[in-house]
Every structure is written in structure tokens, then in C-alpha cells.
Design a protein around this motif. Structure first.
Motif, PDB file in Angstrom:
ATOM      1  N   THR A   9       0.860  -1.181   0.000  1.00 12.10           N
ATOM      2  CA  THR A   9       0.000   0.000   0.000  1.00 12.10           C
ATOM      3  C   THR A   9       0.894   1.227   0.000  1.00 12.10           C
ATOM      4  O   THR A   9       1.764   1.361   0.865  1.00 12.10           O
ATOM      5  CB  THR A   9      -0.904   0.017   1.242  1.00 12.10           C
ATOM      6  OG1 THR A   9      -1.679  -1.180   1.275  1.00 12.10           O
ATOM      7  CG2 THR A   9      -1.828   1.234   1.217  1.00 12.10           C
ATOM      8  N   PRO A  10       0.729   2.117  -0.977  1.00 13.56           N
ATOM      9  CA  PRO A  10       1.565   3.327  -0.999  1.00 13.56           C
ATOM     10  C   PRO A  10       1.514   4.084   0.317  1.00 13.56           C
ATOM     11  O   PRO A  10       0.442   4.315   0.881  1.00 13.56           O
ATOM     12  CB  PRO A  10       0.959   4.141  -2.146  1.00 13.56           C
ATOM     13  CG  PRO A  10       0.348   3.116  -3.054  1.00 13.56           C
ATOM     14  CD  PRO A  10      -0.181   2.046  -2.134  1.00 13.56           C
ATOM     15  N   GLY A  11       2.705   4.404   0.826  1.00 15.99           N
ATOM     16  CA  GLY A  11       2.808   5.135   2.084  1.00 15.99           C
ATOM     17  C   GLY A  11       2.771   4.266   3.323  1.00 15.99           C
ATOM     18  O   GLY A  11       2.999   4.765   4.437  1.00 15.99           O
ATOM     19  N   GLN A  12       2.473   2.959   3.184  1.00 10.83           N
ATOM     20  CA  GLN A  12       2.346   2.093   4.354  1.00 10.83           C
ATOM     21  C   GLN A  12       3.304   0.901   4.354  1.00 10.83           C
ATOM     22  O   GLN A  12       3.336   0.142   5.301  1.00 10.83           O
ATOM     23  CB  GLN A  12       0.902   1.581   4.469  1.00 10.83           C
ATOM     24  CG  GLN A  12      -0.120   2.682   4.668  1.00 10.83           C
ATOM     25  CD  GLN A  12      -1.517   2.137   4.828  1.00 10.83           C
ATOM     26  OE1 GLN A  12      -1.698   0.993   5.271  1.00 10.83           O
ATOM     27  NE2 GLN A  12      -2.516   2.930   4.478  1.00 10.83           N
ATOM     28  N   GLY A  13       4.062   0.722   3.284  1.00  7.39           N
ATOM     29  CA  GLY A  13       5.030  -0.369   3.266  1.00  7.39           C
ATOM     30  C   GLY A  13       4.610  -1.513   2.366  1.00  7.39           C
ATOM     31  O   GLY A  13       3.571  -1.482   1.709  1.00  7.39           O
ATOM     32  N   SER A  14       5.451  -2.558   2.368  1.00  6.25           N
ATOM     33  CA  SER A  14       5.258  -3.697   1.458  1.00  6.25           C
ATOM     34  C   SER A  14       5.554  -5.000   2.169  1.00  6.25           C
ATOM     35  O   SER A  14       6.307  -5.049   3.150  1.00  6.25           O
ATOM     36  CB  SER A  14       6.178  -3.576   0.233  1.00  6.25           C
ATOM     37  OG  SER A  14       5.996  -2.351  -0.444  1.00  6.25           O
ATOM     38  N   ARG A  15       4.948  -6.066   1.640  1.00  5.25           N
ATOM     39  CA  ARG A  15       5.214  -7.422   2.116  1.00  5.25           C
ATOM     40  C   ARG A  15       5.523  -8.284   0.888  1.00  5.25           C
ATOM     41  O   ARG A  15       4.651  -8.573   0.074  1.00  5.25           O
ATOM     42  CB  ARG A  15       4.000  -7.984   2.858  1.00  5.25           C
ATOM     43  CG  ARG A  15       4.174  -9.440   3.351  1.00  5.25           C
ATOM     44  CD  ARG A  15       2.849 -10.009   3.837  1.00  5.25           C
ATOM     45  NE  ARG A  15       2.290  -9.179   4.888  1.00  5.25           N
ATOM     46  CZ  ARG A  15       2.473  -9.402   6.188  1.00  5.25           C
ATOM     47  NH1 ARG A  15       3.212 -10.433   6.574  1.00  5.25           N
ATOM     48  NH2 ARG A  15       1.932  -8.606   7.087  1.00  5.25           N
TER      49      ARG A  15
END
Length: 601
Positions: A399-405
């Protein structure tokens, strides 16, 4: 109704069309001349016979003055047994046309009634459609014959036309696949050659950087040497990714299946990115979800490679917060289990429209990423390929602005008994300390090494590294001199460069095996990292392989294996046995971080 028959060409026109160089080149490029029957083409002639009701149908290739029948359906002897027929024939007349040749009664035409098969076989009706390439070259015909006058229907012409198109699609598909295979081989060869050209100067950069750092007492200079070494090893990382991706795409990547300690693998992978994470103030954590096995069976190098690709990206694209490695068991069988590895970050995130492109070769989320962070776009593509080789998948949620998995799965084996090979997966000791130790010095003090190397810089570097290891070294600058010296002095080890004047490394090894037998250990030193090059070394009788750039760790393992065999470090699986087992390149074990060039990528 079929169109009227065009006038038959004269003899000179016919011979010119048959002998046309472009047409013959296109025909021979198919590699079908004189090839055995094949079901894919026989199916078409059977269908033509069944639907037209003609006594016989053929797929004919016209080569020079003969017809070669690639597929035959229906006729009796002699044509069913004889797949070649000398002209002139009706199929050869078709070479001069770009339209069907429709003859209801061949005896009604002054030229066609003199074709030899009219008298020898009693042929009376002929329907042929040219086999045309995309650029208009006629390879031959798809045809039907009858031994009595016959009124060919429009639907017969349409049917043979479609079947001729089907035959050409099959031919062109085969050629496209062959060209793709040749292009892949050419790409692999190009990358291998480029790897060789880049690795040779990197050998000097990494080696002399290590030697300078080892003797350096100036903190600022030591820091700068460390940066040089890190940059050189980063370049090696890119080269290795390119070669690995090429090997996967060419179907030449072979996985190792050896026992490994899961915790050691995870901790060492985190340790490799920890300095960069700490420099940015990021928290680096590991979370094991549920009960994990202590040991599993798999390819430690490839799993670590996937983990490092994810971890390195996560640290690179995260400015604050942290990075977490999660590991869990998805399902278990009697002998196997499926693990999921997740790398979560608190970085900038990725837009949904960019996520679909992430695992494609040379792709990144957006153009600005390259300018701000660097990178080739190879790591994620390679991770996807490696995960698939291990029976798994890859994916991303972001999610843009919230990080990645980022995650990948792998099917691994269970370890039913503790294996001594696991000891080899423990972090390597400090090589410099070992070489300074009294036990090592005592073990190698009388050992004598011959190094065959024509590059003056390579000679100087190897002399200094071997002197640091405490062994005596002689140098041969060409292959003929190496053979002469090895046959006159009882050396304990030969380090043999592959590209030598007078005699290359393979020729040197073969001559020494013929004259000295198997008593002299021969280790190939080469910047050619391809699996084929290493198999060639094995075939010439060499015992081991030392890839350039030659790192201190790699040199230490070779010396320990062949000069100090009783020590634990000499107890590693032999290189040639690993090749025989996996039919691929020797297993590669990354070492944990150490002095600037003390660990290989």
C-alpha cells in the motif's frame, strides 16, 4: 470452379525456379530434407486422403532435381517405399507458381502429359498447393493424385490450401523455436564472455584491496578501501544475477538438495544486510510463526539468494521504521514441507499498477526508482524463477505510504538424521587468523604450489596471497612451461589458469594426467563462470575449480582441501562429485561478512 490451368513453363524457366539459391536456402533452413516421417505431418496427409477421397496425398519438398516426400498417404509401391523421386514432376512445376495447380486430366495438356510419372505410374489427375514461406519462397507442395481423370472440387482446393498452411505453420513454428534456442545460447555465451572480461580486472581490484586493507593502519584509508571493496562486490552481485537469470531461462540451473540449519540460514541472511539497516537507523527483526524444523533439505545458496534480494530491497526502499523477516510452515508431508518466507517493511510502498510488473526482468516500479536508489531490476525476476524451481511462488502486497510485504514459498525436504555436511554451513572462521596460526603454518611449511598464470598482475596477486598463506609458490607464464615444470618437480598442487599461451589449461591438464597420473591435484582458475566451462575442466581431469575473482576465503578452502586434507576444512564435498550429482556448476556457499575481500559473494 477451379481457375483455368496456366500454361506450363518452359524447361529453362522450370530449372531456374528449382535452382534458385534463396529458395534452396529457405528449404534447407527447415532441416526437413531426408528426415524421417513425423506424425505431425502424416496426420495432415491422412486427413487430406480421407476428406478428398483421393487415392494418395503427399507433402513434397522440392530440392534441386528431386522430390523428397516428407509425408505420404495412400499410394502403393514404388512410391510408398521410395521417398525420393527424380524430376521433372508435377510438384516441381508448382515451384514456378504461387497458386494451386489443378489438373483434372493431365493427358489433356501438351506439357504435363509428358511428365514421367504419367507413364510410369499411370497418374491422370493432380491437385497441388504450393508450400510458401512468409516471403514467398516455395518449398514444395501439398498435393493429391488420382490414377483416373477426376473433377477436382472447389472444396478440395480449399481443403488442401488450408492443410498446406497448417504444414507451413508447423515448419515456421519449429524454426522460430530453433532460432529462440540459438538466441538463448548466444545470449548465454555473450554473458559468459562478458563475465570473463569483467571478472579478470575485478580479480586484481578485490585482491589488492584486501591486501592493502590487511596491512592498513590508517582508519580513513581503511574506510575508503572498504568502500572500494563493497563497490566491487556489488558489481560481482550484478554479474552473478545476470548469469543466474540466463541459466534459469536456458533451463541449465540445477538445484542442490543438502541438509541445512534453518536458523543459521535466516540469521546469516539478516546479518548480511544489518550494517546497511543500522546505518539508516532501521530495526531489523525476525519472527518465526509457529514451530519450525531445526533442519531442512534444500539449496542453501538459492534460498539465501531469494532472501537477500527481498531484504536488500526492503532496506534500500525504507527510510524509517524497520524490516521484519517472517517464516512459517504452510503445510507438511511425510518427507517434505512447504515454507513461506516474508519480508515486510515500512517503506514508501508500491502503486497497484506497478506491482504486476515487479517480477519481470529489468523492471522496476517506476523510472524515478532507478535514479534515487539504483538497481538493475534483476533481483525480483531471479527470485521468481528460483522460487518456481523450488516448487514455490512469489508475491507482493503493498500500500503506498504504508510499506510492502514480499513473500516466496519453497518446497523443502525433511532431515531424518543429522548429516556431517551441516557442519560446513556454519560461519567460516577468520582466514587471516588461521594462516597466522602455528598449526596451519606447520601443516603447509613444506608444501609447494605451481601457479600457471600469464597475466603479470594476476601473478603478483597470487604470489602475495599464497605467501600470506605460508606456502612456496613457483610461476609458469605459459602452458608449455607449466607442463615442463610439473613433470620435473614434485609439486603438491597446481593452480591452473584456463587461458594460457602455447597450451591452454585444458590441454595442460590432459597432458599432465597422461604423464603424471592422478597424483597431482589440479585446480582450475578461470573467469569463465559457465557450467559448461566447469564441466570441461572436470572432463580434462581437474580436481577442483577456483573462480575469478579469487577471494581469500575461496583460496583458503582450496588450500585446506588439497594441501591439508586431514583438517575439517578439507572435508567438504569434492567439486567433481557435486557436478556429477547435480549436472550443474559447483555449489556456491556465500561467506558471512568479514574483512573487505575476505568473503566471496
Amino acid at each position: 470452379m477451379p481457375s483455368p490451368v496456366s500454361p506450363a513453363p518452359d524447361c529453362a524457366t522450370l530449372q531456374s525456379a528449382i535452382a534458385d539459391a534463396r529458395r534452396l536456402a529457405a528449404l534447407r533452413a527447415t532441416a526437413l530434407l531426408d528426415s524421417p516421417p513425423e506424425e505431425s505431418f502424416d496426420r495432415l496427409t491422412r486427413l487430406a486422403t480421407a476428406l478428398t477421397g483421393a487415392p494418395a496425398t503427399f507433402m513434397t519438398l522440392v530440392d534441386g532435381g528431386r522430390d523428397f516426400y516428407k509425408s505420404i498417404c495412400g499410394p502403393g509401391d514404388p512410391q510408398s517405399a521410395e521417398r525420393n523421386w527424380l524430376g521433372p514432376t508435377f510438384c516441381q512445376f508448382l515451384v514456378t507458381r504461387d497458386a494451386p495447380l489443378v489438373l483434372d486430366d493431365v493427358t489433356a495438356h501438351p506439357v504435363y502429359r509428358d511428365v514421367p510419372t504419367v507413364r510410369s505410374l499411370g497418374l491422370r489427375a493432380y491437385l497441388g498447393v504450393p508450400l510458401l514461406t512468409s516471403d514467398g519462397q516455395c518449398l514444395g507442395s501439398f498435393c493429391a493424385i488420382d490414377f483416373a481423370p477426376r473433377r477436382w472440387r472447389d472444396q478440395d482446393v480449399a481443403l488442401l490450401t488450408e492443410l498446406a498452411h497448417s504444414a507451413m505453420r508447423e515448419i515456421e513454428l519449429r524454426q522460430a523455436l530453433q532460432q529462440a534456442a540459438q538466441a538463448s545460447e548466444a545470449k548465454s555465451m555473450f554473458l559468459s564472455n562478458m563475465s570473463h572480461e569483467i571478472r579478470t580486472p575485478l580479480n586484481a581490484i578485490l585482491g589488492f584491496t584486501y591486501l592493502m586493507a590487511h596491512n592498513c593502519r590508517d582508519a580513513q584509508l581503511g574506510d575508503r578501501l572498504g568502500k572500494v571493496d563493497a563497490a566491487a562486490r556489488h558489481l560481482m552481485h550484478i554479474i552473478d544475477d545476470l548469469l543466474d537469470l540466463s541459466k534459469v531461462e536456458a533451463g541449465k540451473m540445477a538445484l542442490e538438495n543438502l541438509p541445512l540449519v534453518l536458523d543459521d540460514l535466516l540469521v546469516s541472511s539478516l546479518d548480511m544486510v544489518r550494517p546497511h539497516a543500522e546505518a539508516k537507523g532501521l530495526a531489523l527483526q525476525m519472527h518465526k510463526v509457529g514451530a519450525l524444523p531445526v533442519r531442512v533439505v534444500g539449496d542453501v545458496t538459492r534460498i539465501r539468494q531469494c532472501l537477500l534480494n527481498f531484504l536488500t530491497n526492503a532496506v534500500k526502499f525504507t527510510e524509517q521504521g524497520g524490516v521484519t523477516l517472517n517464516v512459517l510452515v504452510l503445510n507438511e508431508g511425510t518427507d517434505t514441507l512447504r515454507l513461506r518466507f516474508e519480508v515486510c517493511d515500512t517503506g514508501e510502498g508500491i502503486a497497484p499498477e506497478a506491482q504486476a510488473r515487479l517480477f519481470n526482468s529489468f523492471e522496476q516500479a517506476d523510472a524515478s526508482v532507478t535514479r534515487r536508489h539504483g538497481g538493475t531490476g534483476l533481483g525480483l525476476a531471479l527470485t521468481r524463477q528460483l522460487a518456481q524451481l523450488m516448487g514455490g511462488e512469489v508475491g507482493v502486497q503493498s500500500t503506498p505510504g504504508q510499506g510492502s510485504r514480499f513473500w516466496f514459498t519453497a518446497n523443502l525436504g525433511r532431515v531424518l538424521a543429522v548429516s556431517p555436511v551441516i557442519a560446513a554451513l556454519q560461519p567460516a572462521p577468520d582466514v587471516t587468523a588461521i594462516w597466522a596460526g602455528a598449526e596451519w603454518r606447520a601443516a603447509v611449511q613444506d608444501k609447494r604450489v605451481l601457479m600457471a598464470e600469464d597475466n603479470p598482475v594476476g601473478q603478483l596477486l597470487a604470489r602475495e596471497l599464497l605467501a600470506m598463506a605460508g606456502v612456496r609458490v613457483d610461476v609458469a607464464s605459459d602452458g608449455a612451461r607449466a607442463v615442463q615444470m610439473a613433470e620435473s618437480v614434485a609439486y603438491d598442487l597446481l593452480l591452473l589458469d584456463m587461458q594460457l599461451p602455447e597450451l591452454d589449461g585444458l590441454s595442460v591438464a590432459r597432458r599432465l594426467r597422461a604423464s603424471r597420473g592422478t597424483g597431482l591435484p589440479i585446480v582450475a582458475m578461470t573467469a569463465n563462470a559457465s557450467a559448461q566451462a566447469q564441466l570441461d575442466c572436470q572432463g580434462a581431469g581437474m580436481n577442483d575449480h577456483l573462480a575469478k575473482p579469487v577471494t581469500v576465503d575461496a583460496l583458503h578452502h582450496v588450500l585446506a582441501r588439497w594441501l591439508v586434507a586431514p583438517t575439517p576444512l578439507g572435508d567438504l564435498p569434492p567439486w567433481h562429485a557435486a557436478l556429477k550429482r547435480s549436472d550443474g556448476p559447483p555449489p556456491h556457499k556465500p561467506s558471512p561478512p568479514g574483512p573487505p575481500s575476505a568473503s566471496a559473494h
